[in-house]
Write an enzyme that holds these catalytic residues in place. Structure first.
Site, mmCIF file in Angstrom:
data_model
loop_
_atom_site.group_PDB
_atom_site.id
_atom_site.type_symbol
_atom_site.label_atom_id
_atom_site.label_comp_id
_atom_site.label_asym_id
_atom_site.label_seq_id
_atom_site.Cartn_x
_atom_site.Cartn_y
_atom_site.Cartn_z
ATOM 1 N N LYS A 93 3.671 5.565 -0.845
ATOM 2 C CA LYS A 93 2.371 4.895 -1.041
ATOM 3 C C LYS A 93 1.298 5.982 -1.014
ATOM 4 C CE LYS A 93 -0.265 0.820 0.428
ATOM 5 N NZ LYS A 93 -1.608 1.290 0.161
ATOM 6 N N ARG A 133 -8.527 -1.062 -9.524
ATOM 7 C CA ARG A 133 -7.889 -2.222 -8.892
ATOM 8 C C ARG A 133 -8.743 -3.463 -9.106
ATOM 9 N NH1 ARG A 133 -8.000 -5.555 -4.722
ATOM 10 N NH2 ARG A 133 -6.284 -5.769 -3.253
ATOM 11 N N GLU A 137 -1.175 5.447 -9.322
ATOM 12 C CA GLU A 137 -2.223 5.801 -8.375
ATOM 13 C C GLU A 137 -2.784 7.159 -8.786
ATOM 14 O OE1 GLU A 137 -3.008 3.545 -6.118
ATOM 15 O OE2 GLU A 137 -3.930 4.564 -4.415
ATOM 16 N N PHE A 178 3.719 4.141 -11.582
ATOM 17 C CA PHE A 178 4.786 3.363 -10.943
ATOM 18 C C PHE A 178 5.162 2.086 -11.697
ATOM 19 C CE2 PHE A 178 0.890 2.667 -8.274
ATOM 20 C CZ PHE A 178 0.616 1.351 -8.626
HETATM 21 P P1 ATP Z 1 -4.338 -1.017 0.659
HETATM 22 O O1 ATP Z 1 -5.703 -0.897 1.278
HETATM 23 O O2 ATP Z 1 -3.202 -1.062 1.631
HETATM 24 O O3 ATP Z 1 -4.103 -0.042 -0.452
HETATM 25 P P2 ATP Z 1 -4.744 -3.122 -1.257
HETATM 26 O O4 ATP Z 1 -5.137 -4.526 -0.947
HETATM 27 O O5 ATP Z 1 -5.696 -2.272 -2.029
HETATM 28 O O6 ATP Z 1 -4.313 -2.464 0.102
HETATM 29 P P3 ATP Z 1 -2.009 -3.654 -1.739
HETATM 30 O O7 ATP Z 1 -1.469 -4.396 -2.867
HETATM 31 O O8 ATP Z 1 -1.958 -4.339 -0.460
HETATM 32 O O9 ATP Z 1 -3.448 -3.146 -2.126
HETATM 33 O O10 ATP Z 1 -1.206 -2.299 -1.588
HETATM 34 C C1 ATP Z 1 -0.790 -1.652 -2.714
HETATM 35 C C2 ATP Z 1 -1.804 -0.595 -3.103
HETATM 36 O O11 ATP Z 1 -1.259 0.660 -2.797
HETATM 37 C C3 ATP Z 1 -2.052 -0.627 -4.587
HETATM 38 O O12 ATP Z 1 -3.239 -1.332 -4.887
HETATM 39 C C4 ATP Z 1 -2.125 0.841 -4.993
HETATM 40 O O13 ATP Z 1 -3.476 1.223 -5.135
HETATM 41 C C5 ATP Z 1 -1.549 1.602 -3.816
HETATM 42 N N1 ATP Z 1 -0.308 2.299 -4.113
HETATM 43 C C6 ATP Z 1 -0.066 3.591 -3.817
HETATM 44 N N2 ATP Z 1 1.171 3.945 -4.168
HETATM 45 C C7 ATP Z 1 1.755 2.861 -4.723
HETATM 46 C C8 ATP Z 1 3.051 2.612 -5.277
HETATM 47 N N3 ATP Z 1 3.984 3.548 -5.318
HETATM 48 N N4 ATP Z 1 3.287 1.365 -5.737
HETATM 49 C C9 ATP Z 1 2.349 0.402 -5.687
HETATM 50 N N5 ATP Z 1 1.122 0.589 -5.168
HETATM 51 C C10 ATP Z 1 0.825 1.813 -4.689
#
Ligand code: ATP
Length: 587
Positions: free
Chosen positions: A252, A274, A304, A344
Site C-alpha cells: 500500500k 480519487r 498510486e 495496480f
Molecule cells: P486511505 O486513507 O487508507 O488511503 P482511502 O479511503 O483513501 O483510505 P481505501 O480504499 O480505504 O482509500 O484504501 C485504498 C487506497 O490506498 C486507495 O485509494 C489508493 O490510493 C491507495 N493504494 C496504495 N496502494 C494501493 C494498492 N496497491 N492497491 C490499491 N490501493 C492502493
C-alpha cells in the site's frame, strides 16, 4: 420547463428539514423535465456547469454579481452592498431588490431552464479582455427577466453557492422515484453512476432509454470511474479467512491515487484523482509516460502516483508527492521529485470493458501491456496462502517506509464506487491508539474563546457519512491539533459556508454555534471509539451512538482530495469499534 417552477421546488427543498421529503420534492421536480432538459436540470440542481470531473467553474466574483444586481434592479450598488452585508447572501440581496421593483424591465421573457443554463454556459465560457463586462451583461439580461425568487437561485448558482444540500445519493434516489415510481431502482442507477460519474448522463439515459439503457451503460474513455475502495481488518488470519484461504497481497503506497485514461491515437491523456478531480496538469511526467509506456490504443489504468527515488529505491513521504499540487513550478518539481506510477489495475482496454473480469485476469493483462521498468511500474505483490506470509510481507512493507498492505480477492470484479471486502487494507497499528485515521465532514463550528477569539473559531463539530440513510451523523467535537494558521484559514473558510439552520441531511442532538454546508473533510486521529448518547453516529433508538475519544487534527487543514460523501462512514466506525473491542480482548 419554466424556471419559476424549478425555483419554487428549490425553495421547498431549502425549507424541508427531512431527507425523505427532499427525495419527494426532487423526484416531483425531475419528473417534469423533458429529455432535452433533464441534464441541465440535474447539473443546475447540483450547482455545477458540467459533471464535476470536468472542473468547469462559472467564475462570477461577488463584486461583479453586486454590479449585475444593481444594474438589473435599478438600485445603487451601495444599496446592494448594504443588504449583502446584513444577510451575507447575494441571492437574497437580488431577490429583495428585484422585489422592490426595477426601473425598467429589459424583457418580459418567461425564463426556461435551458435558457438559464445556456446563459450560464456562455458566462462560464467567456474569457479574455472585456470578459467581465460581458459576463455581467449576460447576468443582467437574465436577472432583468427574472422573478425575485428566480433571481435568488440565478445569483447563488452564478456564485457557485446554490447549496441545496442534495447529494449524489439523494439525486439518484429521486431519479429512481421520478422514472420508475419508487426508490428501488436506486442501486441500478448507482451502478451506472459509478462507471460514468455523471449524474446528468444517468438522468438523460434514464429518460430516453429507461432502465434498459441504464443496464447497457459501459465504461467510456475520459469519463472517470468511481474508485473501488478497501475494507479494513485487523489481522492476517481474518483477512485470509475472508478471502477464502488464498489472495493477492500488494504493497500500500502512500501517494495519490491516479486513474489514467489514455488515447494514443489522439495523443491524449487525462489523469483523475480519487475524488475524480483532473490531475493531468500536476503529473506531466506520468501523462507522457502513459503514451510512451502503455502498449494500447486506448486504456484506463489505475495506480498510486508517488514520489520515488530510483537510485536508492526509497519511497518519499506523502507530503513530497502532494507538493506537486502547487500550480507553479511543476516542471522544476518534476525534476526535483520524480513521480512514478505504481499501477495496480486495468479497467478498460481497446474497446473492452474490464470491470467485470476477475482481478487475476485484469492484473495479468495490465502486466502484458506495460514493461514496468519506466515511470510506470507495477505495485509489488505476492500470492499468499498463509497468515505467516502476509505478516512477513506486511513487516517488510512497513520497514521500507510503506503504509501497509492491500489484500485483493483474486476472483472479484472491479467494484466501482464501493467499499467491499474484495479489497482489504491493513495498516501499521499504533500502540494503544486506533489503528487508522478517520475522515470527518465538518458539520458546524464553535466560536473561539480566550486566545482563539481572533480566529472566530474555537472548535469543530465533526460527522461521518451514513451511506444507508444518506445523512451525516455527528461523532465528535474537535479542538486540538490545529496550528494558528490552520485555525485562521479554517475560520475564514467556514464563515463563508455558514447556514442559517441545520441542513436537512444532518442528524444531530447537539447544536454548534454555527451550522455549515457539509462539504469539507478533515482527517483526525483518536485514541479510541467509545459509545455516547450525545452523538447520532450509529445511534439506534434508545441505544447510545458512537464518539471519538481525544480526536486531533492530523491532515494539513482541509482534505482537498475528498468530498463529504467520501468521509468515513458510520458502518466503518461500527466495524472499527468491533475490531478495537476484539484487539482489547485478544491483547
Ligand atoms: P486511505 O486513507 O487508507 O488511503 P482511502 O479511503 O483513501 O483510505 P481505501 O480504499 O480505504 O482509500 O484504501 C485504498 C487506497 O490506498 C486507495 O485509494 C489508493 O490510493 C491507495 N493504494 C496504495 N496502494 C494501493 C494498492 N496497491 N492497491 C490499491 N490501493 C492502493
Amino acid at each position: 420547463m419554466f424556471f419559476d417552477e424549478v425555483s419554487a421546488y428549490y425553495e421547498k427543498l431549502e425549507n424541508t428539514s427531512s431527507r425523505l421529503s427532499m427525495v419527494d420534492i426532487l423526484s416531483a421536480l425531475l419528473s417534469k423535465a423533458r429529455p432535452d432538459e433533464i441534464k441541465n436540470l440535474i447539473y443546475f440542481t447540483q450547482g455545477v456547469m458540467a459533471p464535476p470531473f470536468e472542473g468547469v467553474q462559472i467564475g462570477i466574483a461577488e463584486k461583479f454579481a453586486e454590479n449585475a444586481i444593481a444594474i438589473a434592479s435599478g438600485h445603487s450598488k451601495g444599496e446592494a452592498i448594504a443588504i449583502f452585508r446584513k444577510t451575507g447572501d447575494l441571492g437574497h440581496t437580488a431577490e429583495e431588490l428585484i422585489r422592490k421593483g426595477r426601473l425598467k424591465p429589459l424583457s418580459k421573457k418567461h425564463l426556461e431552464i435551458n435558457h438559464v443554463f445556456d446563459s450560464m454556459k456562455k458566462i462560464a465560457g467567456t474569457s479574455g479582455a472585456g470578459s467581465q463586462d460581458a459576463k455581467i451583461g449576460a447576468l443582467v439580461e437574465l436577472l432583468a427577466s427574472a422573478s425575485p425568487l428566480e433571481a435568488r437561485y440565478i445569483i447563488r448558482f452564478a456564485l457557485g453557492k446554490l447549496r441545496l444540500g442534495a447529494g449524489d445519493a439523494t439525486i439518484l434516489e429521486s431519479l429512481s422515484k421520478a422514472y420508475t415510481g419508487d426508490r428501488k431502482a436506486k442501486a441500478e442507477l448507482e451502478n451506472a453512476y459509478n462507471i460514468c460519474s455523471d449524474l446528468g448522463k444517468v438522468g438523460y439515459i434514464l429518460s430516453e432509454k429507461g432502465m434498459k439503457g441504464i443496464a447497457d451503460l459501459k465504461v467510456s474513455i475520459f469519463e472517470p470511474i468511481r474508485p473501488a475502495l478497501a475494507e479494513r481488518m485487523p489481522t492476517a488470519e481474518q483477512i485470509l479467512e475472508k478471502m477464502g484461504g488464498r489472495c493477492a497481497i500488494e504493497s500500500k503506497y502512500d501517494g495519490l491515487r491516479a486513474q489514467v485514461h489514455i488515447d494514443r491515437k489522439k495523443g491524449r491523456v487525462r489523469i483523475f484523482s480519487r475524488n475524480l478531480e483532473d490531475l493531468t496538469g500536476m503529473f506531466p511526467d506520468i501523462a507522457q509516460a502513459a503514451l510512451a509506456e502503455v502498449n494500447a490504443k486506448e486504456a484506463i489504468i489505475e495506480g498510486e502516483a508517488i514520489s520515488y527515488d530510483e537510485v536508492t529505491g526509497e519511497f518519499r513521504p506523502f507530503q513530497e508527492t502532494i507538493q506537486r499540487k502547487r500550480k507553479h513550478g511543476i516542471e522544476a518539481k518534476s525534476q526535483e521529485i520524480p513521480i512514478h506510477l505504481f499501477s495496480f489495475d486495468l479497467m478498460y482496454l481497446d474497446g473492452e470493458d474490464y470491470l467485470g473480469k476477475p482481478y487475476e485476469e485484469r492484473r495479468k493483462k495490465l502486466e502484458s501491456i506495460i514493461n514496468g521498468d519506466g515511470f510506470i511500474r507495477f505495485s509489488d505483490k505476492i500470492i499468499a496462502t498463509t497468515p505467516k506470509q502476509i505478516d512477513k510481507y506486511f513487516e517488510d512493507a512497513i520497514e521500507s517506509g510503506l503504509e501497509g498492505i492491500v489484500a485483493k480477492d483474486l476472483l472479484a470484479p472491479y467494484i466501482a464506487g464501493a467499499r467491499k471486502f474484495s479489497w482489504i487494507k491493513l495498516k501499521r497499528s499504533y500502540k494503544g491508539e486506533l489503528s487508522d485515521t478517520i475522515d470527518l465532514v465538518i458539520l458546524g463550528y464553535y466560536r473561539g474563546k480566550g486566545q482563539r477569539t481572533e480566529f472566530g473559531l474555537g472548535g469543530l463539530l465533526g460527522g461521518v457519512y451514513n451511506e444507508k440513510k444518506d445523512v451525516f451523523e455527528t461523532i465528535s467535537k474537535i479542538g486540538t491539533g490545529f496550528s494558528e494558521k490552520q485555525m485562521q484559514d479554517l475560520g475564514n473558510l467556514l464563515k463563508k459556508s455558514k447556514l442559517p439552520k441545520k441542513p436537512a441531511r444532518v442528524e444531530a442532538l447537539i447544536e454548534p454555534d454555527f451550522w455549515v454546508e457539509p462539504e469539507y473533510v478533515i482527517t483526525v486521529r483518536a485514541d479510541e471509539i467509545t459509545r455516547s448518547p450525545m452523538h447520532t453516529c450509529g445511534k439506534n433508538g434508545d441505544d447510545p451512538g458512537y464518539a471519538l475519544r481525544f480526536p486531533r487534527l492530523v491532515s494539513d487543514g482541509i482534505r482537498e482530495d475528498k468530498s463529504a460523501d467520501d468521509a468515513t462512514t458510520t458502518k466503518e466506525i461500527i466495524e472499527m469499534f468491533d475490531q478495537q473491542k476484539k484487539i482489547k480482548v485478544d491483547g
